[in-house]
Design a protein around this motif. Structure first.
Motif: not given
Length: 437
Positions: A384-407
């Protein structure tokens, strides 16, 4: 004097002197014939001398001894997992997920330099183009030692344990849900208590900047006033064997000297270490429809020579309200011309609450499809699309790059944390297509 005083600001000119030495900063001149307290003047440059004024980064340090006073560098052998060899393993385009990385054994003492593990990257530090992603796993403080990175800037993201960092500029305490940036060449030491883990984004090309806000206007995202730099602090300490460590062209070296490297009494300039509390990020989000691109969550960016395209962006996904109408609210299914490395500091990430755990990571490489797992898709499609608090108690992050990274080999094999069953989280997504009669 408190160990942890800060001056607020970002990308401005700062000055500071240890309160034990009032008037240590020279008046009028950067390098007078004789500095106050008979200190040595030393300039630390983070850009070419001829860089445009608005981009020119340098700081004057007034120290007890010049930093050149050390013995020759020799190879440092106490780390087997730092790498800049992006060809040591065959390329792998698959979605990758790592379970939480293991802390060092309680029987071993490992400091942060010894505990650096390179997981992926691209480019070359010698040509000043590229980046690397490292995991740090340590349980001991650096004793009678300092480290600096000759190759680029470090953006450090603690996940477990507080980092008490001593720099040439002063002290910083950086806890989980905070970050710090140590620019290229600045010497620092890290003190920890117990098992400590986190992520490091290293960039070779440029320095980190606040992103332009464009149509957002003057306010939003990370505010300049919330970036904090240290107050000057020094120690005048003779040491039988103080080690200065450096990462140079991807390899660690060590030099010995007879005094502490942290002997800067005063400094002024705009090339400084700094920290930021992620809880102060001002979230911008949609209030009508559609899930906005993750670029609206950019904290810091390292630009490339191509306008609007980053060598690396540091992006976070903090607690926020979700209010869109007629919209699939989680991140949409996606293929991207960028590389996306994600980590989780705390909590559970909304699009994959199972499997993606704090202290672990994911990598979705260029044009590798990814998105919510079956459970997330099913729930969001019928919510049901009611106002909702998202990611409470959470912290995710991203390192985004235009380069193709090798592992690296460590990332794919040695760490033994790569989840071979990650792909299964999408297998339950079934065909829902119907043609009505």
């Amino acid at each position: 004097m408190s160990d942890y005083k800060y001056m607020s600001g970002f990308d401005s000119h700062f000055s500071s002197e240890d309160e034990r030495c009032p008037n240590a900063l020279p008046e009028a001149q950067n390098s007078p014939q004789k500095c106050p307290y008979d200190l040595y003047a030393e300039q630390l440059s983070g850009t070419a001398f001829t860089a445009p004024r608005k981009e020119n980064a340098r700081t004057w340090l007034y120290r007890i001894r010049p930093s050149a006073v050390h013995e020759p560098f020799v190879p440092f052998k106490n780390n087997k997992f730092l790498s800049h060899n992006w060809d040591e393993h065959e390329p792998n385009p698959n979605q990758m997920r790592w379970k939480p990385f293991d802390f060092p054994s309680s029987t071993a003492r490992v400091n942060i330099v010894e505990g650096l593990h390179t997981i992926c990257g691209a480019g070359d530090a010698r040509s000043r183009h590229g980046l690397a992603v490292h995991i740090y796993l340590c349980n001991a403080s650096m004793e009678n030692a300092a480290f600096y990175n000759s190759d680029g800037d470090f953006l450090i993201v603690p996940q477990e344990g507080i980092l008490d960092i001593v720099t040439e500029f002063g002290k910083m305490s950086v806890a989980p849900n905070e970050i710090c940036v140590i620019p290229q060449g600045i010497r620092f030491a890290v003190n920890v208590v117990g098992p400590t883990r986190g992520y490091i984004l290293e960039v070779y090309d440029n320095h980190f900047h606040l992103p332009d806000l464009g149509p957002i206007g003057a306010n939003g995202l990370a505010n300049p006033r919330d970036f904090l730099t240290p107050v000057a602090w020094f120690e005048d300490r003779e040491v039988k064997n103080f080690q200065v460590l450096t990462k140079y062209q991807g390899v660690l070296f060590s030099a010995s000297q007879k005094h502490s490297a942290f002997d800067v009494v005063a400094w002024h300039g705009n090339y400084v270490p700094y920290k930021y509390d992620l809880a102060k990020f001002n979230v911008i989000n949609s209030v009508s429809y559609d899930h906005c691109d993750p670029s609206i969550f950019t904290v810091l960016t390292c630009p490339s020579s191509r306008y609007g395209t980053a060598i690396a962006d540091f992006v976070i996904f903090p607690p926020r309200w979700s209010v869109q109408e007629h919209t699939f609210r989680p991140p949409y299914y996606h293929r991207n011309c960028m590389s996306e490395f994600m980590g989780l500091i705390l909590g559970k990430y909304e699009a994959k609450e199972e499997g993606f755990m704090a202290g672990g990571a994911t990598l979705h490489s260029m044009m590798t499809p990814h998105g919510p797992d079956y459970k997330c898709f099913d729930g969001a499609s019928n919510a049901k699309l009611v106002p909702e608090r998202v990611a409470e108690g959470t912290q995710a992050f991203m390192f985004e790059s235009s380069l193709s990274m090798a592992v690296t080999k460590w990332g794919q094999e040695t760490c033994q944390k790569l989840d071979a069953k990650y792909y299964e989280c999408w297998q339950a997504l079934k065909k829902n297509f119907k043609i009505s009669n």
